[in-house]
Design a protein around this motif. Sequence first.
Motif, PDB file in Angstrom:
ATOM      1  N   LEU A 139      -2.304   8.932-160.429  1.00 24.89           N
ATOM      2  CA  LEU A 139      -2.597   8.916-158.740  1.00 24.89           C
ATOM      3  C   LEU A 139      -1.184   9.697-158.236  1.00 24.89           C
ATOM      4  CD1 LEU A 139      -3.854   5.457-158.024  1.00 24.89           C
ATOM      5  CD2 LEU A 139      -5.113   7.404-158.968  1.00 24.89           C
ATOM      6  N   SER A 140      -1.715  10.458-157.217  1.00 23.76           N
ATOM      7  CA  SER A 140      -0.429  11.208-156.501  1.00 23.76           C
ATOM      8  C   SER A 140       0.243  10.331-155.663  1.00 23.76           C
ATOM      9  CB  SER A 140      -1.104  12.403-155.451  1.00 23.76           C
ATOM     10  OG  SER A 140      -2.054  11.512-154.529  1.00 23.76           O
ATOM     11  N   GLY A 141       1.470  10.369-155.393  1.00 27.42           N
ATOM     12  CA  GLY A 141       2.322   9.550-154.479  1.00 27.42           C
ATOM     13  C   GLY A 141       3.156   8.427-155.251  1.00 27.42           C
ATOM     14  N   VAL A 142       2.857   8.460-156.706  1.00 30.19           N
ATOM     15  CA  VAL A 142       3.688   7.402-157.572  1.00 30.19           C
ATOM     16  C   VAL A 142       5.044   8.075-157.929  1.00 30.19           C
ATOM     17  CG1 VAL A 142       1.585   6.174-157.800  1.00 30.19           C
ATOM     18  CG2 VAL A 142       2.370   7.930-159.513  1.00 30.19           C
ATOM     19  N   GLN A 185     -14.024  20.910-165.241  1.00 27.68           N
ATOM     20  CA  GLN A 185     -14.099  19.529-164.484  1.00 27.68           C
ATOM     21  C   GLN A 185     -13.312  19.445-163.232  1.00 27.68           C
ATOM     22  OE1 GLN A 185     -16.221  17.178-165.505  1.00 27.68           O
ATOM     23  NE2 GLN A 185     -16.722  18.517-167.451  1.00 27.68           N
ATOM     24  N   SER A 186     -13.810  18.932-161.991  1.00 30.02           N
ATOM     25  CA  SER A 186     -13.074  18.595-160.975  1.00 30.02           C
ATOM     26  C   SER A 186     -12.660  17.217-160.882  1.00 30.02           C
ATOM     27  CB  SER A 186     -13.979  18.781-159.717  1.00 30.02           C
ATOM     28  OG  SER A 186     -14.837  17.913-159.375  1.00 30.02           O
ATOM     29  N   ASP A 187     -11.682  16.789-160.012  1.00 31.97           N
ATOM     30  CA  ASP A 187     -11.227  15.504-159.781  1.00 31.97           C
ATOM     31  C   ASP A 187     -12.440  14.506-159.561  1.00 31.97           C
ATOM     32  OD1 ASP A 187      -8.758  16.816-159.552  1.00 31.97           O
ATOM     33  OD2 ASP A 187      -8.484  16.016-157.507  1.00 31.97           O
ATOM     34  N   ALA A 188     -13.362  14.986-158.884  1.00 32.40           N
ATOM     35  CA  ALA A 188     -14.477  13.975-158.627  1.00 32.40           C
ATOM     36  C   ALA A 188     -15.477  13.957-159.754  1.00 32.40           C
ATOM     37  CB  ALA A 188     -15.271  14.660-157.427  1.00 32.40           C
ATOM     38  N   THR A 189     -15.598  14.933-160.375  1.00 39.53           N
ATOM     39  CA  THR A 189     -16.623  14.791-161.693  1.00 39.53           C
ATOM     40  C   THR A 189     -15.683  13.717-162.775  1.00 39.53           C
ATOM     41  OG1 THR A 189     -15.823  16.834-162.695  1.00 39.53           O
ATOM     42  CG2 THR A 189     -17.761  17.092-161.467  1.00 39.53           C
ATOM     43  N   TYR A 190     -14.558  13.958-162.861  1.00 40.40           N
ATOM     44  CA  TYR A 190     -13.756  13.571-163.928  1.00 40.40           C
ATOM     45  C   TYR A 190     -13.823  11.699-163.420  1.00 40.40           C
ATOM     46  CZ  TYR A 190      -9.639  10.691-165.651  1.00 40.40           C
ATOM     47  OH  TYR A 190      -8.836   9.888-165.861  1.00 40.40           O
ATOM     48  N   LEU A 191     -13.434  11.603-162.347  1.00 38.09           N
ATOM     49  CA  LEU A 191     -13.472  10.090-161.854  1.00 38.09           C
ATOM     50  C   LEU A 191     -14.945   9.472-162.133  1.00 38.09           C
ATOM     51  CD1 LEU A 191     -11.411  10.456-158.598  1.00 38.09           C
ATOM     52  CD2 LEU A 191     -10.615   9.386-160.850  1.00 38.09           C
ATOM     53  N   HIS A 192     -15.962  10.174-161.622  1.00 35.64           N
ATOM     54  CA  HIS A 192     -17.426   9.641-161.703  1.00 35.64           C
ATOM     55  C   HIS A 192     -17.700   9.596-163.050  1.00 35.64           C
ATOM     56  CE1 HIS A 192     -21.106   8.263-160.028  1.00 35.64           C
ATOM     57  NE2 HIS A 192     -21.644   9.019-160.752  1.00 35.64           N
ATOM     58  N   TYR A 193     -17.543  10.644-163.986  1.00 37.96           N
ATOM     59  CA  TYR A 193     -17.969  10.624-165.561  1.00 37.96           C
ATOM     60  C   TYR A 193     -17.214   9.455-166.220  1.00 37.96           C
ATOM     61  CZ  TYR A 193     -20.011  15.127-164.945  1.00 37.96           C
ATOM     62  OH  TYR A 193     -20.873  16.211-164.489  1.00 37.96           O
ATOM     63  N   ILE A 199      -1.802  14.131-163.881  1.00 39.91           N
ATOM     64  CA  ILE A 199      -2.352  14.896-163.137  1.00 39.91           C
ATOM     65  C   ILE A 199      -2.280  14.853-161.516  1.00 39.91           C
ATOM     66  CG2 ILE A 199      -3.964  15.408-164.748  1.00 39.91           C
ATOM     67  CD1 ILE A 199      -5.876  13.335-163.676  1.00 39.91           C
ATOM     68  N   GLY A 200      -2.099  13.558-161.100  1.00 37.38           N
ATOM     69  CA  GLY A 200      -1.857  13.424-159.429  1.00 37.38           C
ATOM     70  C   GLY A 200      -2.839  13.414-158.724  1.00 37.38           C
ATOM     71  N   ILE A 201      -3.948  12.601-158.949  1.00 37.58           N
ATOM     72  CA  ILE A 201      -5.394  12.619-158.231  1.00 37.58           C
ATOM     73  C   ILE A 201      -5.256  11.678-157.047  1.00 37.58           C
ATOM     74  CG2 ILE A 201      -7.613  11.700-158.333  1.00 37.58           C
ATOM     75  CD1 ILE A 201      -7.862  12.773-160.998  1.00 37.58           C
ATOM     76  N   ASP A 202      -5.732  12.040-156.037  1.00 42.07           N
ATOM     77  CA  ASP A 202      -5.989  11.240-154.771  1.00 42.07           C
ATOM     78  C   ASP A 202      -7.286  10.943-154.634  1.00 42.07           C
ATOM     79  OD1 ASP A 202      -6.272   9.897-152.545  1.00 42.07           O
ATOM     80  OD2 ASP A 202      -5.128  11.474-151.286  1.00 42.07           O
ATOM     81  N   PRO A 203      -7.866   9.968-154.985  1.00 39.08           N
ATOM     82  CA  PRO A 203      -9.076   9.439-155.037  1.00 39.08           C
ATOM     83  C   PRO A 203      -9.968   9.523-153.495  1.00 39.08           C
ATOM     84  CG  PRO A 203      -8.324   7.620-156.283  1.00 39.08           C
ATOM     85  CD  PRO A 203      -7.139   8.692-155.675  1.00 39.08           C
ATOM     86  N   ALA A 204      -8.927   9.411-152.759  1.00 42.11           N
ATOM     87  CA  ALA A 204      -9.720   9.507-151.131  1.00 42.11           C
ATOM     88  C   ALA A 204      -9.703  11.069-150.697  1.00 42.11           C
ATOM     89  CB  ALA A 204      -8.709   8.478-150.321  1.00 42.11           C
ATOM     90  N   ASN A 205      -9.279  11.915-151.627  1.00 39.64           N
ATOM     91  CA  ASN A 205      -9.303  13.463-151.234  1.00 39.64           C
ATOM     92  C   ASN A 205      -9.342  14.108-152.517  1.00 39.64           C
ATOM     93  OD1 ASN A 205      -8.894  15.526-149.640  1.00 39.64           O
ATOM     94  ND2 ASN A 205      -6.726  15.761-149.656  1.00 39.64           N
ATOM     95  N   THR A 206     -10.419  14.035-152.800  1.00 42.44           N
ATOM     96  CA  THR A 206     -10.696  14.695-154.150  1.00 42.44           C
ATOM     97  C   THR A 206     -11.385  16.086-153.980  1.00 42.44           C
ATOM     98  OG1 THR A 206     -12.996  13.761-154.447  1.00 42.44           O
ATOM     99  CG2 THR A 206     -11.467  12.716-155.456  1.00 42.44           C
ATOM    100  N   ALA A 224       3.699  23.582-170.688  1.00 44.97           N
ATOM    101  CA  ALA A 224       3.473  21.954-170.281  1.00 44.97           C
ATOM    102  C   ALA A 224       1.966  21.852-169.921  1.00 44.97           C
ATOM    103  CB  ALA A 224       4.448  21.906-168.965  1.00 44.97           C
ATOM    104  N   ALA A 225       1.600  20.734-169.809  1.00 46.36           N
ATOM    105  CA  ALA A 225       0.148  20.561-169.644  1.00 46.36           C
ATOM    106  C   ALA A 225       0.138  19.175-168.485  1.00 46.36           C
ATOM    107  CB  ALA A 225      -0.553  19.949-170.903  1.00 46.36           C
ATOM    108  N   ARG A 226      -0.753  19.176-167.570  1.00 50.39           N
ATOM    109  CA  ARG A 226      -0.992  18.295-166.744  1.00 50.39           C
ATOM    110  C   ARG A 226      -2.322  17.535-167.538  1.00 50.39           C
ATOM    111  NH1 ARG A 226       1.726  17.403-161.948  1.00 50.39           N
ATOM    112  NH2 ARG A 226       2.768  19.149-161.266  1.00 50.39           N
ATOM    113  N   VAL A 227      -1.914  15.994-167.654  1.00 52.21           N
ATOM    114  CA  VAL A 227      -3.049  15.236-168.406  1.00 52.21           C
ATOM    115  C   VAL A 227      -3.248  13.973-167.679  1.00 52.21           C
ATOM    116  CG1 VAL A 227      -2.417  16.409-170.598  1.00 52.21           C
ATOM    117  CG2 VAL A 227      -1.323  14.296-169.791  1.00 52.21           C
ATOM    118  N   SER A 228      -4.520  13.707-167.833  1.00 50.03           N
ATOM    119  CA  SER A 228      -4.738  12.294-167.572  1.00 50.03           C
ATOM    120  C   SER A 228      -4.391  10.990-168.205  1.00 50.03           C
ATOM    121  CB  SER A 228      -6.285  12.074-167.143  1.00 50.03           C
ATOM    122  OG  SER A 228      -7.046  12.160-168.409  1.00 50.03           O
ATOM    123  N   ALA A 229      -3.977  10.090-167.941  1.00 49.45           N
ATOM    124  CA  ALA A 229      -3.670   8.857-168.701  1.00 49.45           C
ATOM    125  C   ALA A 229      -4.585   8.841-169.843  1.00 49.45           C
ATOM    126  CB  ALA A 229      -3.385   7.686-167.952  1.00 49.45           C
TER     127      ALA A 229
END
Length: 440
Positions: free
Chosen positions: A147-150, A75-83, A206-213, A120-125
């Motif tokens: 999200l990134s930047g928090v 999966q990519s950032d984009a496929t994850y967000l859309h799915y 995971i630190g996703i930026d929805p504006a820059n996937t 370690a593992a990077r995971v989504s909430a």
Amino acid sequence: MLVFERLRLAARRLRRAPAFTAAAVLTLALGIGATTAVFSLVNGVLLQPLPYDDPDRLVDLSHTLAISGITRVDQSDATYLHYRSANRVFSGVGIYRATSVNVGALAGANGDGLPQRAAAARVSAGTFGVLHAAPLRGRAFSESEDLSGVTPVVLISQRLWERNYGADARIVGRRVEVDGVTREIVGIMPESFRFPDAAVDLWLPIGIDPANTASAAFDYRGIALLRDGVSLAAATADLQRLLPEVPVAFPGRLTVEGIRLTQMRAVVRPLRDVVVGDVGQVLWVILGAVGFVLLIACANVANLFLVRAEERQHELAVRRALGAGNAAVVMEFLSEAVLLAVVGGVLGLALAAAGMGVMRSLEAGIDIPRLDEAGIDATVLAATAGITLLSALLVSLLPALRSAALTVSSLLSEAGRSATAGRGRHRARQALVVAQVALA
């Protein structure tokens, strides 16, 4: 005669033949031990469900590229967000990626302890919701922390909490340096939470930026929880419906034309199949192999029983002449075999437990998933008991039936021969030798 009395007399006879008893017990212990050890692996790795709630509804999400023969694209950032936002078939969707980090001492702690390398593992909430995983202390990540930047946060394992920080009850809310970034510890995951594997000690957002996937950077594993009643085929069809929409919702390197040209397809598989992988076939083959080893061991002990029966021909002849029936002769051999098999089974169980301990100590060099979940549990004990009883039957059956079938006159005749074995004994030994060679 009571069973206990039969076993007591059998034990007395076996004590009078220490060499035979030791050889038989050791042979059975090795056969039963090897079979038990491999069955414990098969049970822990293949037969037991995954250690999460609703394991049968947990699925792995990926893609294939039919045009190039690539069987797995993650999966990519984009496929994850859309799915996650547009699917109709999942109760929750998450992504994760294994990594390793340097973790230091708590901020403000005495001393300047050197950073330690940790899995370690990077995971989504959403991953914690999919697995129904709750922290031992504190909380899991919130969706905003994906999200990134928090504010940088981290979850740590109970093992790391106890080993590195002395199980400090006030640790939630304190800060620790991870790969040079100071992060707030928001929770402690219990020992039972072993995701994506038992070695992981820290979980990072995971630190996703929805504006820059990065719509073509497929570097996250996908996981989801099927809704009740949804089949794998229905889930696959729903993701395939969503796949061409990803480049529209998140423009980037992945395009609708690229999906068409590469014949990109969504794939939904049971998470258990992905975790186990191809090792399942190997374990079943090994279990079959050690099963043959156990049969060879039983044939060896049966051969020893035949020799022992020949040495006792005169005793058996006298007992038959005094009125002992076929059932009494069979039970005599069977009681001895049961005692030998039970002692061999106990020793074999100890050997299997020791072998599993060695394998777990070498886990980093052994590519077997879920190895930490394999062990001597109630299922393995029940299987060992069954193997032990089967072994007793196998080693005693041929000698018992052959001795029971002989008449008093034939027993006395064979008992009087000292230089040459009887024709029946010779055939029985040949049959066992043929069986051993065939099994080998």
